[in-house]
Design a protein around this motif. Structure first.
Motif, short mmCIF file in Angstrom:
data_model
loop_
_atom_site.label_atom_id
_atom_site.label_comp_id
_atom_site.label_asym_id
_atom_site.label_seq_id
_atom_site.Cartn_x
_atom_site.Cartn_y
_atom_site.Cartn_z
N PHE A 135 50.37 -16.88 39.91
CA PHE A 135 48.95 -16.61 40.16
C PHE A 135 48.79 -15.64 41.34
O PHE A 135 49.61 -15.62 42.25
CB PHE A 135 48.19 -17.90 40.46
N GLU A 140 46.09 -20.36 42.31
CA GLU A 140 46.50 -21.62 41.67
C GLU A 140 45.96 -22.84 42.41
O GLU A 140 45.89 -23.94 41.85
CB GLU A 140 48.04 -21.70 41.59
N VAL A 154 40.91 -18.59 35.34
CA VAL A 154 41.18 -17.58 34.32
C VAL A 154 40.88 -16.18 34.85
O VAL A 154 41.29 -15.19 34.25
CB VAL A 154 40.36 -17.82 33.04
N SER A 310 36.12 -17.95 41.15
CA SER A 310 36.75 -17.91 39.84
C SER A 310 36.07 -18.81 38.83
O SER A 310 35.61 -19.89 39.16
CB SER A 310 38.21 -18.36 39.96
N MET A 312 37.10 -21.07 35.62
CA MET A 312 38.35 -21.79 35.35
C MET A 312 38.23 -22.60 34.07
O MET A 312 37.15 -22.73 33.50
CB MET A 312 38.68 -22.71 36.52
N ASP A 330 47.55 -23.01 29.51
CA ASP A 330 48.69 -22.19 29.94
C ASP A 330 48.68 -20.85 29.21
O ASP A 330 48.86 -19.79 29.83
CB ASP A 330 49.99 -22.94 29.65
N VAL A 333 45.85 -18.42 30.44
CA VAL A 333 45.94 -17.83 31.78
C VAL A 333 47.22 -17.02 32.00
O VAL A 333 47.29 -16.24 32.96
CB VAL A 333 45.83 -18.91 32.88
N HIS A 334 48.21 -17.18 31.11
CA HIS A 334 49.47 -16.46 31.31
C HIS A 334 49.77 -15.40 30.25
O HIS A 334 50.46 -14.43 30.54
CB HIS A 334 50.64 -17.44 31.34
N PRO A 349 41.89 -10.76 35.98
CA PRO A 349 42.84 -11.81 35.56
C PRO A 349 43.51 -12.52 36.73
O PRO A 349 43.91 -11.89 37.71
CB PRO A 349 43.85 -11.03 34.72
N ALA A 350 43.62 -13.85 36.60
CA ALA A 350 44.10 -14.67 37.71
C ALA A 350 45.61 -14.60 37.93
O ALA A 350 46.08 -14.78 39.04
CB ALA A 350 43.68 -16.12 37.50
N THR A 351 46.36 -14.37 36.86
CA THR A 351 47.82 -14.31 37.01
C THR A 351 48.31 -12.87 37.05
O THR A 351 47.68 -11.96 36.48
CB THR A 351 48.52 -15.03 35.84
N GLN A 354 48.96 -11.20 33.59
CA GLN A 354 47.77 -10.71 32.90
C GLN A 354 47.15 -9.52 33.64
O GLN A 354 46.64 -8.60 33.01
CB GLN A 354 46.76 -11.84 32.73
#
Length: 429
Positions: A135, A140, A154, A310, A312, A330, A333-334, A349-351, A354
């Motif tokens: 993240f 996270e 997300v 965010s 979520m 999972d 978000v990934h 994007p949070a990660t 992404q």
């Protein structure tokens, strides 16, 4: 997040609820999902979110990818505008029948945790069904409340000042990282005097901006169990806002209301507006000028009080399919392909995976990414202010009462007293 703007932007979040058919089926099971698995082991989970049709179309495409990877998991979808979503969700939650997984926001975590609605996803993370690595900027931790993982981000966004770039240039106002509120106030007067336009749309109801101002001064809008400021603090803030309208440096709230749903910025009533950075897309769509993101003014030239907000994904404690729900979250978000489809619809994007997968090509989204990168590089980001149970009601009250103040329906003193009365009831303090 607002200032007399339409509900879409004022609540920063739009929502989704369940269809009658899904509700009817779920009501017979008394739990989330389809109440079990089919003969071939296939399970069905319900996913609800808020937003408009364009978000729905994007999300449906991501679900198709998920179901291709997990053919034994089927996803039933529901979406509605923000207010309708929470009305229906409250009914579902009260009846013990919330969706298995749903879009959520920080202002609702403690509220629904206290009502025993939210699933602690920590166990699924420990089991390897939900990854918490990768993240950006510590996101996270965003959904952690009292040691429980109640939501997974997300996307991210942060407060910014969206400006009409040509107007700022014409007035000779150059906002830079670390500029002070005194410099901001001087800039608003220059814009008014040199361009004939109000410098800003006004700050009556921008709750999240007021939170940053309080944080700059060692306080905060919320503590873990109540409000983190006094009536005197709010009186000072709203008095300044009222004075700004009278002096013409802030837009006339009556005119702002008249041009809804167009914003004061796009409607050329003001040269700037405080809002969330990812909302910039809207101004370009509804306005004729060139818009840019400017830094938040500071009290001391350093501390902005900013954090990454965010949307979520959260899960229902009553779901019969916690593993499948965790796998769904999972994936959302990934999975890099999800980012390519969603873009910045729910924020950046949070990660990192992404974030790297979606590289915006248009100027507006490029500016949003650059703005958030600049916040990280400047080192101004801090942990988000805790939101107690009832925070959502406080936010709605702040917005409504601030608008009444702006329209001349309340005095500052009356508005402040009304807000504190309603908030104390909502927070149980």
């Amino acid at each position: 997040m607002v200032n007399g703007r339409n509900v879409e932007r004022r609540t920063i979040l739009k929502a989704a609820g369940a269809t009658a058919a899904t509700l009817g089926m779920a009501a017979t099971t008394g739990c989330g999902g389809d109440g079990g698995a089919s003969a071939d082991g296939t399970v069905t989970i319900r996913y609800a979110w808020w937003g408009a049709e364009d978000r729905a179309e994007r999300i449906k495409k991501t679900i198709a990818l998920f179901e291709k990877k997990y053919p034994k998991i089927k996803v039933k979808t529901d979406f509605q505008p923000y207010l309708d979503f929470w009305k229906k969700f409250n009914t579902q939650a009260s009846g013990g029948n919330p969706p298995d997984v749903f879009q959520n926001a920080v202002g609702f975590l403690r509220k629904y945790d206290a009502k025993n609605v939210l699933l602690d996803l920590s166990e699924q993370a420990e089991a390897g069904n939900l990854r918490l690595d990768g993240f950006r900027a510590g996101l996270e931790k965003f959904g952690e409340i009292d040691g429980k993982l109640l939501g997974v981000p997300v996307g991210s966004n942060s407060m910014a000042l969206v400006i009409d770039k040509p107007v700022y240039t014409r007035a000779g106002v150059k906002p830079e990282q670390g500029w002070t509120w005194d410099e901001f106030d001087a800039g608003m007067k220059k814009i008014r005097d040199k361009t004939g336009r109000a410098g800003d749309s006004g700050m009556y109801g921008v709750m999240y901006l007021y939170d940053l101002y309080l944080r700059q001064n060692g306080k905060a809008f919320f503590t873990e169990d109540g409000l983190g400021f006094t009536e005197a603090d709010l009186t000072e803030w709203w008095t300044k806002a009222e004075k700004g309208v009278k002096e013409g440096v802030y837009a006339d709230p009556k005119k702002v209301v008249q041009i809804k749903p167009k914003s004061a910025l796009a409607g050329e009533l003001a040269a700037g507006e405080f809002t969330w950075d990812n909302f910039t897309v809207r101004y370009s769509a509804e306005g004729k000028s060139e818009y840019a993101l400017a830094p938040i003014p500071t009290t001391d030239g350093k501390k902005t009080g900013q954090y990454l907000g965010s949307l979520m994904l959260s899960a229902s404690k009553r779901t019969q399919h916690p593993k499948e729900v965790a796998q769904f979250i999972d994936f959302m978000v990934h999975e890099p392909e999800v980012a390519k489809i969603m873009g910045y619809d729910r924020g950046v994007p949070a990660t990192q995976a992404q974030y790297d997968a979606f590289k915006p090509t248009d100027p507006v989204n490029k500016a949003i990414a650059a703005y958030e990168e600049s916040l990280v590089e400047a080192g101004v980001l801090e942990p988000i202010t805790p939101h107690p149970s009832g925070a959502d009601i406080c936010e709605s009250a702040f917005l409504r009462i601030a608008e009444e103040l702006g329209l001349g329906k309340r005095s500052v003193d009356d508005a402040v007293k009304q807000f504190f009365t309603e908030s104390k009831t909502a927070l149980g303090t």
